[in-house]
Design a protein around this motif. Structure first.
Motif, short mmCIF file in Angstrom:
data_model
loop_
_atom_site.label_atom_id
_atom_site.label_comp_id
_atom_site.label_asym_id
_atom_site.label_seq_id
_atom_site.Cartn_x
_atom_site.Cartn_y
_atom_site.Cartn_z
N ALA B 194 0.83 -1.21 0.00
CA ALA B 194 0.00 0.00 0.00
C ALA B 194 0.86 1.25 0.00
O ALA B 194 0.50 2.27 -0.59
CB ALA B 194 -0.94 -0.01 1.21
N ALA B 195 2.03 1.18 0.63
CA ALA B 195 2.93 2.34 0.70
C ALA B 195 3.48 2.71 -0.68
O ALA B 195 3.99 3.80 -0.89
CB ALA B 195 4.07 2.06 1.67
N LEU B 196 3.37 1.79 -1.65
CA LEU B 196 3.88 2.05 -3.00
C LEU B 196 2.81 2.70 -3.89
O LEU B 196 3.09 3.15 -5.01
CB LEU B 196 4.33 0.74 -3.66
CG LEU B 196 5.39 -0.07 -2.91
CD1 LEU B 196 5.66 -1.39 -3.64
CD2 LEU B 196 6.68 0.73 -2.77
N VAL B 197 1.56 2.73 -3.38
CA VAL B 197 0.44 3.19 -4.22
C VAL B 197 0.22 4.68 -4.01
O VAL B 197 -0.18 5.11 -2.93
CB VAL B 197 -0.85 2.42 -3.87
CG1 VAL B 197 -2.00 2.87 -4.77
CG2 VAL B 197 -0.63 0.91 -4.02
N THR B 198 0.51 5.48 -5.01
CA THR B 198 0.35 6.93 -4.91
C THR B 198 -1.05 7.36 -5.33
O THR B 198 -1.75 6.63 -6.02
CB THR B 198 1.36 7.66 -5.81
OG1 THR B 198 1.05 7.31 -7.17
CG2 THR B 198 2.79 7.25 -5.50
N ARG B 199 -1.40 8.57 -4.93
CA ARG B 199 -2.68 9.14 -5.37
C ARG B 199 -2.76 9.15 -6.90
O ARG B 199 -3.74 8.70 -7.49
CB ARG B 199 -2.80 10.57 -4.83
CG ARG B 199 -4.06 11.29 -5.30
CD ARG B 199 -3.99 12.78 -5.05
NE ARG B 199 -2.95 13.37 -5.87
CZ ARG B 199 -2.41 14.57 -5.66
NH1 ARG B 199 -2.80 15.29 -4.64
NH2 ARG B 199 -1.47 15.04 -6.46
N ASP B 200 -1.70 9.69 -7.53
CA ASP B 200 -1.74 9.83 -8.99
C ASP B 200 -1.84 8.48 -9.69
O ASP B 200 -2.43 8.39 -10.78
CB ASP B 200 -0.50 10.59 -9.49
CG ASP B 200 -0.57 12.08 -9.14
OD1 ASP B 200 -1.48 12.47 -8.38
OD2 ASP B 200 0.30 12.84 -9.61
N SER B 201 -1.27 7.43 -9.08
CA SER B 201 -1.36 6.11 -9.73
C SER B 201 -2.81 5.62 -9.75
O SER B 201 -3.18 4.81 -10.60
CB SER B 201 -0.46 5.09 -9.03
OG SER B 201 -1.01 4.67 -7.79
N MET B 202 -3.64 6.13 -8.85
CA MET B 202 -5.05 5.72 -8.82
C MET B 202 -5.93 6.63 -9.69
O MET B 202 -7.10 6.36 -9.90
CB MET B 202 -5.56 5.69 -7.38
CG MET B 202 -4.89 4.59 -6.55
SD MET B 202 -5.48 4.52 -4.85
CE MET B 202 -4.47 5.79 -4.07
N ILE B 203 -5.35 7.73 -10.17
CA ILE B 203 -6.04 8.58 -11.16
C ILE B 203 -5.59 8.18 -12.57
O ILE B 203 -6.31 8.37 -13.54
CB ILE B 203 -5.72 10.08 -10.90
CG1 ILE B 203 -6.11 10.49 -9.47
CG2 ILE B 203 -6.46 10.97 -11.89
CD1 ILE B 203 -5.67 11.91 -9.08
N GLY B 204 -4.40 7.61 -12.61
CA GLY B 204 -3.84 7.20 -13.91
C GLY B 204 -2.77 8.14 -14.42
O GLY B 204 -2.19 7.92 -15.48
N THR B 205 -2.50 9.22 -13.66
CA THR B 205 -1.45 10.16 -14.07
C THR B 205 -0.11 9.79 -13.45
O THR B 205 0.84 10.55 -13.51
CB THR B 205 -1.81 11.60 -13.65
OG1 THR B 205 -2.13 11.58 -12.25
CG2 THR B 205 -3.01 12.10 -14.43
N GLY B 206 -0.05 8.60 -12.83
CA GLY B 206 1.19 8.13 -12.26
C GLY B 206 1.21 6.61 -12.27
O GLY B 206 0.23 5.97 -12.69
N LEU B 207 2.33 6.05 -11.84
CA LEU B 207 2.46 4.60 -11.71
C LEU B 207 2.76 4.31 -10.25
O LEU B 207 3.23 5.19 -9.52
CB LEU B 207 3.62 4.09 -12.58
CG LEU B 207 3.60 4.48 -14.07
CD1 LEU B 207 4.88 4.01 -14.74
CD2 LEU B 207 2.37 3.89 -14.77
N ALA B 208 2.51 3.08 -9.82
CA ALA B 208 2.90 2.71 -8.46
C ALA B 208 4.42 2.78 -8.36
O ALA B 208 5.14 2.55 -9.34
CB ALA B 208 2.40 1.30 -8.13
N LYS B 209 4.90 3.12 -7.15
CA LYS B 209 6.35 3.29 -6.96
C LYS B 209 7.05 1.93 -6.94
O LYS B 209 6.46 0.92 -6.53
CB LYS B 209 6.62 3.99 -5.63
CG LYS B 209 6.17 5.44 -5.62
CD LYS B 209 6.61 6.14 -4.35
CE LYS B 209 5.70 5.80 -3.17
NZ LYS B 209 6.00 6.57 -1.96
N ALA B 210 8.31 1.92 -7.33
CA ALA B 210 9.12 0.71 -7.21
C ALA B 210 9.52 0.55 -5.74
O ALA B 210 9.67 1.54 -5.04
CB ALA B 210 10.36 0.82 -8.08
N PRO B 211 9.65 -0.68 -5.25
CA PRO B 211 10.02 -0.87 -3.84
C PRO B 211 11.44 -0.37 -3.55
O PRO B 211 12.25 -0.32 -4.44
CB PRO B 211 9.91 -2.37 -3.63
CG PRO B 211 10.02 -2.96 -4.99
CD PRO B 211 9.46 -1.95 -5.95
#
Lengths: 101, 211
Positions: B194-211
């Motif tokens: 969950a700590a890798l999941v950004t706000r923008d990744s859930m809008i589609g303007t970003g990607l989940a972060k790499a660990p």
């Protein structure tokens, strides 16, 4: 709006002011009480025309639309609004002075 | 450094921001007037308005991140989420009310991005209030016309072969993007994911972060 030309997406952000949060809360409460719908909010926003999107801030457009919808729904009259606006303005120029609570 | 781009920063290094102590604007007076009329008419109370603001402030993208991490790790939940996201997220305590929530799965082949061209509809039950840029004229106007260019400005450069789907929210329907699970996260638990999941990744303007 959708598909029209526009410049870069602005990356600035701001903390919402109390009055903005209150506008948001009034919208949620008034629509959950059945006094208008999100479609009603949007209709008035769109009726404002493109100029309003350049000259008014987001929550300024919202309070204007919420007010219009509440008058149309008969929650209060334009005369009641006018009286209240005059009363609020007479309390003083700052948010603290104008707040009655 | 008098002539560089730091000119608009205060000595503390933060941008100057206007205080909220300027004389009330007409629209701020209208907020007060409408609020007091609604209280006088018995539509709401001051306490109910405060409670609504508190509930809104309590919501944040960490709620949505929990949903995404669970979808990555729990196959039964994942299936339920894509079948009926309103019900699946309600079961986790994130009630969207009467609106329909649709979860969109990003894959190697398809990248989804969400916009609201008419105003600012947003899955607040999962992400809190929308960021200013989501409500901006530029984002709303351009995302439906040149999504790849907008995504590139957000730092998301997609391969030419990836299909980009733009989803325009409606008054009664909200979208949330379930980003691709990053590589190298096989050993992570739900909380770490969950700590890798950004706000923008859930809008589609970003990607989940790499660990």
């Amino acid at each position: 709006m959708g598909g029209t030309a526009a410049g870069p997406v602005p990356d600035a952000s701001h903390d919402f002011a109390l009055w903005e949060k209150r506008v948001d809360a009034l919208l949620v409460i008034a629509s959950s009480e059945g006094h208008f719908t999100v479609d009603g909010l949007r209709r008035v926003l769109e009726d404002m025309g493109e100029e309003a999107f350049e000259t008014m801030s987001y929550y300024e457009r919202w309070i204007s639309s919420v007010n219009q919808n509440l008058i149309e729904a008969g929650v209060y009259t334009t005369a009641e609004l006018a009286t209240k606006m005059t009363e609020v303005a007479a309390r003083g120029p700052t948010y603290g002075e104008a707040a009655s609570d | 450094m008098p002539h560089d781009h730091h000119d608009h920063l205060s000595p503390s290094g933060h941008p100057y921001r206007p205080d909220n102590d300027h004389p009330l604007t007409y629209w701020q007076q209208m907020e007060i007037a409408v609020r007091e009329l609604l209280i006088e008419k018995g539509v709401t109370t001051a306490a109910e308005i405060s409670a609504q603001i508190d509930a809104m402030d309590a919501r944040s993208p960490t709620d949505g991140a929990k949903v995404v991490a669970r979808a990555w790790t729990d196959p039964a939940f994942r299936e339920a989420l894509f079948a009926d996201a309103s019900a699946a997220t309600r079961e986790m305590g994130f009630d969207i009310g009467p609106m329909r929530l649709i979860a969109l799965e990003n894959t190697a082949e398809v990248h989804n991005v969400v916009v609201c061209t008419l105003c600012s509809c947003y899955p607040r039950n999962l992400l809190g209030l929308p960021p200013d840029w989501y409500k901006s004229r530029a984002y709303r106007a351009r995302t439906v016309k040149e999504p790849r260019k907008v995504l590139a400005e957000f730092g998301v450069d997609l391969p030419d072969g990836t299909t980009v789907r733009v989803h325009d929210s409606t008054a009664d329907m909200r979208y949330v993007v379930i980003p691709m699970r990053p590589e190298g996260t096989e050993g992570l638990d739900e909380e770490a994911l969950a700590a890798l999941v950004t706000r923008d990744s859930m809008i589609g303007t970003g990607l989940a972060k790499a660990p």
